[in-house]
Design a protein around this motif. Structure first.
Motif, mmCIF file in Angstrom:
data_model
loop_
_atom_site.group_PDB
_atom_site.id
_atom_site.type_symbol
_atom_site.label_atom_id
_atom_site.label_comp_id
_atom_site.label_asym_id
_atom_site.label_seq_id
_atom_site.Cartn_x
_atom_site.Cartn_y
_atom_site.Cartn_z
ATOM 1 N N ASP A 1 -20.015 2.251 -7.753
ATOM 2 C CA ASP A 1 -19.882 1.059 -8.127
ATOM 3 C C ASP A 1 -21.526 0.292 -8.070
ATOM 4 O OD1 ASP A 1 -18.138 -1.526 -8.869
ATOM 5 O OD2 ASP A 1 -19.142 -2.355 -7.165
ATOM 6 N N GLU B 1 0.810 -1.242 0.038
ATOM 7 C CA GLU B 1 -0.069 -0.076 0.113
ATOM 8 C C GLU B 1 0.966 1.109 -0.051
ATOM 9 O OE1 GLU B 1 -3.948 -1.780 2.581
ATOM 10 O OE2 GLU B 1 -2.357 -0.694 3.703
ATOM 11 N N SER C 1 -7.570 4.530 0.182
ATOM 12 C CA SER C 1 -7.747 3.771 -0.784
ATOM 13 C C SER C 1 -9.128 3.399 -1.078
ATOM 14 C CB SER C 1 -6.683 2.225 -0.465
ATOM 15 O OG SER C 1 -7.036 1.336 -1.363
ATOM 16 N N GLY D 1 -12.682 -5.886 -6.200
ATOM 17 C CA GLY D 1 -11.186 -5.681 -5.684
ATOM 18 C C GLY D 1 -10.204 -4.826 -6.500
ATOM 19 N N ARG D 2 -11.045 -4.205 -7.789
ATOM 20 C CA ARG D 2 -10.240 -3.191 -8.690
ATOM 21 C C ARG D 2 -10.076 -2.062 -7.805
ATOM 22 N NH1 ARG D 2 -11.462 0.373 -12.561
ATOM 23 N NH2 ARG D 2 -13.828 0.195 -12.180
ATOM 24 N N MET D 3 -8.773 -1.578 -7.991
ATOM 25 C CA MET D 3 -8.423 -0.344 -7.282
ATOM 26 C C MET D 3 -8.936 0.782 -7.948
ATOM 27 S SD MET D 3 -6.703 0.975 -4.634
ATOM 28 C CE MET D 3 -5.778 -0.698 -4.284
ATOM 29 N N LYS E 1 -11.759 0.683 -3.559
ATOM 30 C CA LYS E 1 -11.833 -0.559 -4.662
ATOM 31 C C LYS E 1 -13.427 -0.779 -4.820
ATOM 32 C CE LYS E 1 -7.431 -2.755 -2.782
ATOM 33 N NZ LYS E 1 -6.862 -3.887 -2.169
ATOM 34 N N ASP E 2 -13.453 -1.506 -6.101
ATOM 35 C CA ASP E 2 -14.918 -1.869 -6.397
ATOM 36 C C ASP E 2 -15.081 -3.099 -5.750
ATOM 37 O OD1 ASP E 2 -13.501 -3.542 -7.903
ATOM 38 O OD2 ASP E 2 -14.213 -2.468 -9.786
ATOM 39 N N ASP F 1 -5.543 5.263 -5.075
ATOM 40 C CA ASP F 1 -4.871 4.881 -3.774
ATOM 41 C C ASP F 1 -3.752 6.160 -3.797
ATOM 42 O OD1 ASP F 1 -3.119 3.763 -1.975
ATOM 43 O OD2 ASP F 1 -2.822 1.883 -3.218
#
Length: 265
Positions: free
Chosen positions: A220, A31, A196, A202-204, A198-199, A207
């Motif tokens: 989303d 991260e 951070s 798990g897609r960023m 994410k959808d 960040d």
């Protein structure tokens, strides 16, 4: 974490201080690497006080500064300690010699008196000719005016189209969030914070650091997962409604929201 007032033997090294601050912030090396764009092998090496992979002292100072800010640590004492261990900071750039500035300075231009005199003569001749021509014109105009018949027709009234009233500003985009999606908005009102998002796959989505005064909105169709490095600095809105949870300054929060919220996940 203080590294300046403790005895020298008990004071943690630069790499150890960065590692402890990262762990306290609840961040992984991956991260921190993603938010600072410093490659993971270099982050590992710096946390082990190995600066040989940075490519030089200048790059090492830059990496230390970015890593310290990502883990909410003051980079000043760390840079000072690095300079003390590696022969001091970069040498200042010498100022250019005074004679070079004098050499670059252009010579002042002298006034062209001949051109000024010619321009003045042309202006005087033109003014005299214009005056004579205007006098003849006024005489002929007066003769024509005396024999003419005044126009008695009334001017037609002009109609002006009323100006359309300005539209009333609509409500905010957050208030009109679509019901078939989850909409999350983050605003850094009390300071900066690493975030951070994410959808549901798990897609960023984002960040990095959110500076004070900046905002980010994420959407989303099912879920948005958040990690807040300093939750106390963030105002959080979910599906158009503000989350009233009182997060403390410096508190790391991991949250998840769906279309049916606001409810803290």
């Amino acid at each position: 974490m203080s590294i300046g007032n403790s005895p020298e033997d008990d004071r943690p090294s630069i790499g150890r201080a960065l590692q402890q601050a990262r762990i306290a912030a609840g961040l992984t090396v991956e991260e921190v690497s993603s938010s600072t764009r410093v490659r993971m092998p270099i982050v590992h090496a710096i946390e082990e006080d190995d600066f040989s992979r940075c490519g030089g002292d200048v790059y090492a100072r830059g990496h230390i500064r970015m890593l310290a800010r990502a883990v909410l640590l003051d980079p000043g004492p760390l840079i000072a300690e690095f300079d003390a261990e590696h022969g001091g900071g970069p040498a200042p750039t010498p100022a250019a010699p005074l004679f070079e500035a004098e050499r670059i300075r252009s010579e002042p231009r002298r006034p062209n008196w001949t051109a000024a005199m010619v321009a003045a003569i042309v202006a005087v001749v033109g003014f005299v000719g214009f005056t004579l021509f205007s006098g003849e014109d006024e005489g002929s105009s007066a003769q024509v005016a005396e024999g003419s018949t005044p126009d008695k027709t009334k001017p037609k009234p002009t109609t002006t189209k009323p100006v359309d009233p300005k539209p009333v500003p609509s409500e905010s985009v957050i208030a009109a969030a679509p019901r078939d999606k989850v909409t999350v908005r983050l605003s850094a009102t009390e300071g900066k914070s690493w975030i951070s998002a994410k959808d549901h796959n798990g897609r960023m989505l984002f960040d990095g650091l959110l500076a004070q005064g900046d905002s980010k909105t994420f959407q989303d169709k099912e879920r948005v997962d958040l990690v807040l490095g300093d939750a106390g600095a963030i105002d959080l809105f979910v599906n158009g409604k503000k989350i009233d949870d009182q997060f403390e300054s410096g508190q790391v929060e991991r949250l998840s929201y769906t279309k049916g919220d606001p409810e803290v996940g």
